[in-house]
Design an enzyme around this catalytic site. Sequence first.
Site, mmCIF file in Angstrom:
data_model
loop_
_atom_site.group_PDB
_atom_site.id
_atom_site.type_symbol
_atom_site.label_atom_id
_atom_site.label_comp_id
_atom_site.label_asym_id
_atom_site.label_seq_id
_atom_site.Cartn_x
_atom_site.Cartn_y
_atom_site.Cartn_z
ATOM 1 N N HIS A 155 0.961 -1.000 0.057
ATOM 2 C CA HIS A 155 0.139 0.155 -0.002
ATOM 3 C C HIS A 155 0.906 0.917 0.115
ATOM 4 C CE1 HIS A 155 -3.801 -1.865 0.737
ATOM 5 N NE2 HIS A 155 -3.285 -2.695 1.658
ATOM 6 N N CYS A 197 -0.200 2.628 -4.388
ATOM 7 C CA CYS A 197 -0.948 3.732 -4.684
ATOM 8 C C CYS A 197 -0.011 5.178 -4.224
ATOM 9 C CB CYS A 197 -2.224 3.989 -3.796
ATOM 10 S SG CYS A 197 -3.559 2.821 -4.417
#
Length: 314
Positions: A155, A197
């Site tokens: 992430h 991301c």
Amino acid sequence: MWDLDPLRACLMADDQGHVGERGAGESPRTDAVDAKPDRSSFMSSLLIKKKKNGSAVPTRIPQDQVPAYQYNMNFEKVGKCIIVNNKNFDKVTGMSVRNGTDKDAEALFKCFRSLGFDVVVYNDCTCAKMQGLLKRAAEEDHTNSACFACILLSHGEEDLIYGKDGRTPIKDLTGHFRGDRCKTLLEKPKLFFVQACRGTELDDGIQTDSGPISYTDANPRHKIPVEADFLFAYSTVPGYYSWRNPGRGSWFVQALCSVLEKHGKELEIMQILTRVNYSVARHFESQSDDPRFNEKKQIPCVVSMLTKELYFCK
């Protein structure tokens, strides 16, 4: 899944929750992102030659036989490749399970090993472990290696990457390999690939109508920038989500491995990554039951401080 967890739709964000998290059995059609959702909005619910005379001698051909504008790859080893594969996260982080990342890690392992790299995979690393393993890697002797590669699957947020227990600045990880800190990789390419991301923006897309440095230079006054010879290949541009499919893996890694398998030993690195950009931009589009996350696009981002052309062949 991908890395988004909106309203239990069909996507997931790689920074916290999913868009309709379905676990390991989730549909391969589901798309998610690799970033932490903005809780202040509707997103808040998603997501040697061996030794000569006792000293190691790098096995490379004379520099005058290597084009001045190309990195010399004629070393005993291509180099080390570290893959950090973070799938599971501590509850305190609020991050969801990154289903599909094992597909990425497996494909990347095979791909980079076929290019000649010595590949090592580390799963579910804490921030401290990521810092430690990259620091140790930078302290190793890379005299007989042509380059170094590191792949981060996790992430993320802009300029940050998640360990299983929290987040850490990407620059703190890559900084160990600066020219003034990792001398045996000086003037050699340091490659970092980041699948994560970099924000919570969504790309709707738009419809279309259709002077070389010599390895033998002994000039003591010669200097090069400590940030030179780095290349960063991000799965998405700053500020945006990065999509991952639970059945097939992330868009960026799928495209990267496909191009490397076909052209990894013939094209220059920027040609390779340009084709990866094309593949992700043209061949991928999100699918979600939630219209806010349906039919979204993504474009990878390459930041290069390389000073020469790089070919993965001797």
